[in-house]
Design a protein around this motif. Structure first.
Motif, PDB file in Angstrom:
ATOM      1  N   THR A 249       7.299   7.302  27.534  1.00 22.61           N
ATOM      2  CA  THR A 249       6.420   6.695  26.531  1.00 22.61           C
ATOM      3  C   THR A 249       5.552   5.610  27.168  1.00 22.61           C
ATOM      4  O   THR A 249       4.357   5.483  26.854  1.00 22.61           O
ATOM      5  CB  THR A 249       7.256   6.106  25.387  1.00 22.61           C
ATOM      6  N   ALA A 250       6.144   4.825  28.058  1.00 19.86           N
ATOM      7  CA  ALA A 250       5.378   3.793  28.761  1.00 19.86           C
ATOM      8  C   ALA A 250       4.290   4.418  29.631  1.00 19.86           C
ATOM      9  O   ALA A 250       3.186   3.882  29.749  1.00 19.86           O
ATOM     10  CB  ALA A 250       6.318   2.939  29.607  1.00 19.86           C
ATOM     11  N   LYS A 251       4.588   5.559  30.230  1.00 13.50           N
ATOM     12  CA  LYS A 251       3.582   6.249  31.054  1.00 13.50           C
ATOM     13  C   LYS A 251       2.391   6.677  30.204  1.00 13.50           C
ATOM     14  O   LYS A 251       1.240   6.523  30.608  1.00 13.50           O
ATOM     15  CB  LYS A 251       4.218   7.462  31.719  1.00 13.50           C
ATOM     16  N   LEU A 252       2.666   7.189  29.006  1.00 12.46           N
ATOM     17  CA  LEU A 252       1.580   7.581  28.104  1.00 12.46           C
ATOM     18  C   LEU A 252       0.772   6.363  27.674  1.00 12.46           C
ATOM     19  O   LEU A 252      -0.457   6.433  27.555  1.00 12.46           O
ATOM     20  CB  LEU A 252       2.152   8.296  26.887  1.00 12.46           C
ATOM     21  N   ALA A 253       1.465   5.253  27.434  1.00  8.05           N
ATOM     22  CA  ALA A 253       0.770   4.024  27.052  1.00  8.05           C
ATOM     23  C   ALA A 253      -0.151   3.555  28.181  1.00  8.05           C
ATOM     24  O   ALA A 253      -1.290   3.132  27.944  1.00  8.05           O
ATOM     25  CB  ALA A 253       1.784   2.942  26.704  1.00  8.05           C
ATOM     26  N   GLN A 254       0.326   3.645  29.420  1.00 12.69           N
ATOM     27  CA  GLN A 254      -0.476   3.245  30.571  1.00 12.69           C
ATOM     28  C   GLN A 254      -1.719   4.124  30.711  1.00 12.69           C
ATOM     29  O   GLN A 254      -2.820   3.628  30.998  1.00 12.69           O
ATOM     30  CB  GLN A 254       0.372   3.323  31.843  1.00 12.69           C
ATOM     31  N   GLU A 255      -1.553   5.422  30.496  1.00 11.87           N
ATOM     32  CA  GLU A 255      -2.689   6.337  30.589  1.00 11.87           C
ATOM     33  C   GLU A 255      -3.741   6.011  29.532  1.00 11.87           C
ATOM     34  O   GLU A 255      -4.938   6.039  29.811  1.00 11.87           O
ATOM     35  CB  GLU A 255      -2.198   7.775  30.420  1.00 11.87           C
ATOM     36  N   ARG A 256      -3.295   5.689  28.308  1.00 15.57           N
ATOM     37  CA  ARG A 256      -4.276   5.358  27.263  1.00 15.57           C
ATOM     38  C   ARG A 256      -4.951   4.018  27.567  1.00 15.57           C
ATOM     39  O   ARG A 256      -6.153   3.860  27.305  1.00 15.57           O
ATOM     40  CB  ARG A 256      -3.586   5.334  25.902  1.00 15.57           C
ATOM     41  N   LEU A 257      -4.212   3.059  28.110  1.00 13.52           N
ATOM     42  CA  LEU A 257      -4.814   1.786  28.490  1.00 13.52           C
ATOM     43  C   LEU A 257      -5.897   1.983  29.556  1.00 13.52           C
ATOM     44  O   LEU A 257      -6.962   1.357  29.511  1.00 13.52           O
ATOM     45  CB  LEU A 257      -3.742   0.826  29.005  1.00 13.52           C
ATOM     46  N   GLN A 258      -5.629   2.852  30.513  1.00 12.22           N
ATOM     47  CA  GLN A 258      -6.619   3.149  31.548  1.00 12.22           C
ATOM     48  C   GLN A 258      -7.858   3.775  30.944  1.00 12.22           C
ATOM     49  O   GLN A 258      -8.992   3.479  31.346  1.00 12.22           O
ATOM     50  CB  GLN A 258      -6.005   4.059  32.602  1.00 12.22           C
ATOM     51  N   LYS A 259      -7.675   4.638  29.968  1.00  8.42           N
ATOM     52  CA  LYS A 259      -8.811   5.258  29.304  1.00  8.42           C
ATOM     53  C   LYS A 259      -9.635   4.220  28.565  1.00  8.42           C
ATOM     54  O   LYS A 259     -10.881   4.251  28.599  1.00  8.42           O
ATOM     55  CB  LYS A 259      -8.312   6.321  28.315  1.00  8.42           C
ATOM     56  N   ILE A 260      -8.951   3.272  27.902  1.00  4.63           N
ATOM     57  CA  ILE A 260      -9.670   2.214  27.179  1.00  4.63           C
ATOM     58  C   ILE A 260     -10.463   1.360  28.153  1.00  4.63           C
ATOM     59  O   ILE A 260     -11.628   0.999  27.881  1.00  4.63           O
ATOM     60  CB  ILE A 260      -8.663   1.361  26.391  1.00  4.63           C
ATOM     61  N   ARG A 261      -9.874   1.062  29.301  1.00 10.64           N
ATOM     62  CA  ARG A 261     -10.583   0.235  30.291  1.00 10.64           C
ATOM     63  C   ARG A 261     -11.807   0.965  30.852  1.00 10.64           C
ATOM     64  O   ARG A 261     -12.834   0.360  31.116  1.00 10.64           O
ATOM     65  CB  ARG A 261      -9.634  -0.155  31.413  1.00 10.64           C
ATOM     66  N   ARG A 262     -11.674   2.277  31.019  1.00 14.04           N
ATOM     67  CA  ARG A 262     -12.828   3.061  31.494  1.00 14.04           C
ATOM     68  C   ARG A 262     -13.973   3.054  30.469  1.00 14.04           C
ATOM     69  O   ARG A 262     -15.128   3.210  30.834  1.00 14.04           O
ATOM     70  CB  ARG A 262     -12.412   4.498  31.791  1.00 14.04           C
TER      71      ARG A 262
END
Length: 265
Positions: A249-262
């Protein structure tokens, strides 16, 4: 020509240059200097070829290891699927056995009335209560399973209603938190984000010890992202990273955070 053969050829070529240059070589001879420079280039090329050959050999080894890991993972996934299927079959078998016992009890004629004192007459009442418990448990399990079947069949509208009815009928069920989560997921799948947000927040508020809390926090972060509230989305996604590090779940959260930063936040 393979890299091994090419390296050997370059090595022989490099060794041959001094022999070629022996005839009439003097310091300052342009031909000798050109031959010497070419020899240096060949030596450098030979080293490069050997380095590339080593890298390729290592990559081949890594590839074989990855293929082996993939085979192991495939086997483990297949075993998990089989275990899940066996668990479903076993659960279905048990439910059918309980239903058969209920039918048998319903078809058994009642005993003749017994004239006795109050303590004796209370015994049948206790037996009746014990007989009602499996029926209640079975109905609860069937209601939950029926609602979950709608999820598996991607009938999200029916799933949301079924889980809502389940929670109203069995608010103290041990599956109540799961029912709340899947009801919220059903609304999320239909892109009813505001209703899903309320449902996920209800899970966090009403079931503080639920194992579904990480996923609920993740989906709340997703919903805020969908609603273009990126600050709120980041807050919930970072909460997943802080409270549940190292999980999928944390990995998915990290991926979405990266998308938001992009996207430029």
């Amino acid at each position: 020509m393979s890299l091994h053969k090419l390296a050997a050829f370059l090595c022989l070529s490099a060794c041959a240059f001094p022999l070629i240059a022996q005839e009439g070589t003097t310091i300052g001879n342009p031909l000798y200097e050109q031959q010497y420079q070419l020899m240096q280039q060949v030596e450098q090329l030979r080293k490069t070829v050997l380095e590339q050959d080593t890298k390729i050999s290592q990559q081949q080894t890594d590839l074989q290891r990855l293929r082996g890991d993939n085979e192991v993972l495939t086997y483990q996934i297949e075993q998990l699927r089989k275990q899940q299927q066996d668990a479903y079959v076993d659960t279905d078998k048990r439910l059918k056995e309980i239903q058969q016992r209920q039918i048998s009890l319903a078809q058994t004629p009642p005993p003749p009335p017994i004239s006795s004192d109050a303590s004796t007459s209370s015994i049948p009442t206790s037996n009746n209560s014990a007989a009602e418990t499996p029926a209640s448990t079975t109905s609860e399990s069937q209601a939950y399973q029926q609602a979950f079947n709608f999820i598996q069949e991607a009938h999200y509208d029916q799933a949301a209603k079924a889980f809502e009815n389940f929670l109203k009928q069995y608010p103290q069920s041990r599956n109540a938190d799961n029912g709340q989560y899947w009801m919220a997921e059903s609304y999320y799948a239909q892109k009813n984000f505001n209703i899903a947000l309320t449902a996920f927040n209800a899970l966090l508020e009403n079931y503080p010890n639920s194992t579904k809390r990480p996923q609920a926090l993740l989906k709340i972060g997703y919903i805020y992202h969908e609603l273009h509230d990126k600050e709120a989305a980041k807050a919930f996604l970072e909460k997943v990273l802080d409270n549940y590090p190292g999980t999928s779940t944390a990995k998915l959260a990290q991926e979405r955070l990266q998308k938001i930063r992009r996207e430029g936040l």
